[in-house]
Design a protein around this motif. Structure first.
Motif, short mmCIF file in Angstrom:
data_model
loop_
_atom_site.label_atom_id
_atom_site.label_comp_id
_atom_site.label_asym_id
_atom_site.label_seq_id
_atom_site.Cartn_x
_atom_site.Cartn_y
_atom_site.Cartn_z
N ASP A 1 14.59 12.10 5.17
CA ASP A 1 15.37 11.53 6.26
C ASP A 1 15.10 10.05 6.40
N LEU A 2 13.85 9.66 6.23
CA LEU A 2 13.48 8.25 6.35
C LEU A 2 14.05 7.44 5.19
N LYS B 1 -2.99 0.97 21.46
CA LYS B 1 -2.66 1.98 20.45
C LYS B 1 -2.29 1.27 19.15
N ILE B 2 -2.63 1.90 18.03
CA ILE B 2 -2.26 1.40 16.71
C ILE B 2 -1.32 2.42 16.07
N ALA B 3 -0.08 2.03 15.81
CA ALA B 3 0.92 2.95 15.26
C ALA B 3 1.02 2.79 13.75
N LEU B 4 0.80 3.87 13.02
CA LEU B 4 0.92 3.89 11.57
C LEU B 4 2.14 4.73 11.17
N GLY B 5 2.73 4.39 10.03
CA GLY B 5 4.00 5.00 9.63
C GLY B 5 3.91 6.22 8.75
N HIS B 6 2.85 7.02 8.88
CA HIS B 6 2.76 8.24 8.07
C HIS B 6 3.69 9.31 8.61
N HIS B 7 4.41 9.97 7.71
CA HIS B 7 5.37 11.00 8.10
C HIS B 7 4.84 12.39 7.77
N ASN C 1 1.69 -7.46 10.42
CA ASN C 1 1.66 -7.27 8.98
C ASN C 1 0.40 -7.90 8.41
N LEU C 2 -0.25 -7.18 7.50
CA LEU C 2 -1.43 -7.72 6.82
C LEU C 2 -1.01 -8.23 5.45
N ASP C 3 -1.04 -9.53 5.30
CA ASP C 3 -0.76 -10.17 4.00
C ASP C 3 -2.06 -10.15 3.20
N GLN C 4 -2.11 -9.26 2.20
CA GLN C 4 -3.33 -9.05 1.42
C GLN C 4 -3.44 -9.97 0.20
N LYS C 5 -2.52 -10.94 0.15
CA LYS C 5 -2.54 -11.95 -0.92
C LYS C 5 -2.33 -11.34 -2.31
N GLN C 6 -1.47 -10.34 -2.36
CA GLN C 6 -1.09 -9.81 -3.66
C GLN C 6 -0.17 -10.80 -4.35
N SER D 1 4.22 -2.63 6.97
CA SER D 1 3.84 -2.93 5.59
C SER D 1 4.97 -3.56 4.80
N GLY D 2 6.21 -3.32 5.24
CA GLY D 2 7.36 -3.73 4.46
C GLY D 2 7.99 -2.58 3.72
N GLY D 3 7.44 -1.36 3.93
CA GLY D 3 8.01 -0.16 3.33
C GLY D 3 8.98 0.52 4.27
N LYS D 4 9.72 1.50 3.76
CA LYS D 4 10.76 2.17 4.54
C LYS D 4 10.22 2.83 5.80
N ASP D 5 9.02 3.43 5.71
CA ASP D 5 8.49 4.21 6.82
C ASP D 5 8.14 3.32 8.01
N SER D 6 7.44 2.23 7.77
CA SER D 6 7.04 1.37 8.88
C SER D 6 8.24 0.65 9.49
N TYR D 7 9.23 0.28 8.65
CA TYR D 7 10.46 -0.30 9.20
C TYR D 7 11.15 0.70 10.14
N ALA D 8 11.27 1.95 9.68
CA ALA D 8 11.93 2.98 10.48
C ALA D 8 11.16 3.23 11.77
N MET D 9 9.84 3.28 11.68
CA MET D 9 9.02 3.51 12.86
C MET D 9 9.25 2.43 13.91
N LEU D 10 9.23 1.17 13.50
CA LEU D 10 9.45 0.08 14.43
C LEU D 10 10.85 0.17 15.04
N ASP D 11 11.84 0.43 14.21
CA ASP D 11 13.22 0.51 14.67
C ASP D 11 13.40 1.61 15.72
N ILE D 12 12.83 2.78 15.46
CA ILE D 12 12.98 3.91 16.37
C ILE D 12 12.19 3.68 17.66
N LEU D 13 10.99 3.12 17.55
CA LEU D 13 10.21 2.84 18.76
C LEU D 13 10.91 1.81 19.64
#
Length: 281
Positions: free
Chosen positions: A192-193, A141-147, A73-78, A44-56
């Motif tokens: 921690d994240l 598998k679809i990995a989501l960054g929920h902690h 990444n889903l660009d929702q056109k915000q 998403s561009g948030g701390k959690d998903s960045y950390a998830m990708l980095d650790i994986l």
């Protein structure tokens, strides 16, 4: 990664080891990643998903099974979304990636009345788009960054506002049975994240581009949990453990436990000799 002092390097190493251990344990406990998996990491561009990708990515190098990572990444056109940030970052770290463009922002603004929270509809549209794209690219598998804190907050949100006892499972089969969703950060603490993202200097993209929404129910629950944690350190961890230690017979759901058929056992009293005498004093 930003320049660290000697003390910061020591602290960072401890933090990184803890996060890797937590993610590794969650993956093993729930069999999240198997041999030959193609894991679509939702970024998403948030701390959690960045950390998830980095650790994986780090675990991928030493894991006992071979698996593939693909960032999406889903660009929702915000309005104001910095479209160059994620492609530049992902190219730099050498991860295969896709930028999926879907104008869900316009749909949300059209459907949700002004002043009402948009997060619920926004997340449903985002989830539907990502689930469909996972099929298109052959992701298993679809990995989501929920902690861990997200999971506990969701538990209370459902209890307080929906009247249901459910949270976010570490591993989930989608309703259409076509996608398996995993949450590798399920054992990780948010604080921690936050520290990890600061050390790594991830190029964070804010989630409030659609407009600040401070009075959300989730923010109230988050504040409640933070207050509890200050008063009773470790309480959030204890609550999280409770959702993995469920006793259906001690709740009230007749679908999970057959209360209607409960009967006391009949004892053959002829086989027992009374040994207690009642004495009036």
């Amino acid at each position: 990664m930003r320049e660290l002092s000697r003390k910061e390097k020591t602290e960072f190493n401890k933090l990184q080891k803890r996060l890797r251990r937590n993610v590794g344990n969650a993956i093993v406990d729930y069999n999240m990643i198997e041999e030959g998996d193609k894991v679509m990491v939702c970024l998403s561009g948030g701390k959690d998903s960045y950390a998830m990708l980095d650790i994986l990515m780090n675990l991928q190098q030493s894991a006992p099974v071979n698996f593939e990572l693909v960032a999406v990444n889903l660009d929702q056109k915000q309005p104001g979304f910095p479209e160059d940030v994620l492609p530049a970052y992902l190219t730099d770290i050498g991860v295969p990636y896709y930028i999926l463009e879907k104008d869900t922002y316009s749909i949300v603004k059209e459907v949700v009345p002004e002043g009402k929270t948009t997060c619920g509809l926004c997340s449903r549209l985002r989830r539907g788009s990502l689930y469909g794209f996972a099929q298109d690219i052959g992701a298993t598998k679809i990995a989501l960054g929920h902690h861990r804190d997200d999971i506990v907050e969701t538990l209370f949100l459902n209890m307080f506002f929906q009247g249901s006892l459910k949270a976010m499972p570490p591993k989930l089969l989608s309703d259409d049975k076509r996608n398996v969703v995993i949450r590798p950060l399920a054992y990780c603490r948010e604080k921690d994240l936050v520290r990890y993202a600061d050390y790594k200097a991830f190029p964070i993209i804010p989630c409030n581009l659609c407009g600040s929404q401070e009075n959300l129910q989730r923010q109230e629950v988050k504040k409640m949990l933070l207050d509890w944690e200050r008063q009773y350190p470790g309480r959030t961890e204890t609550i999280f453990r409770s959702i993995a230690n469920v006793a259906p017979s001690q709740l009230a759901d007749g679908e999970l436990f057959d209360f209607r058929s409960l009967r006391a056992e009949q004892i053959d009293t002829s086989l027992h000799i009374p040994v207690v005498n009642v004495v009036n004093l």
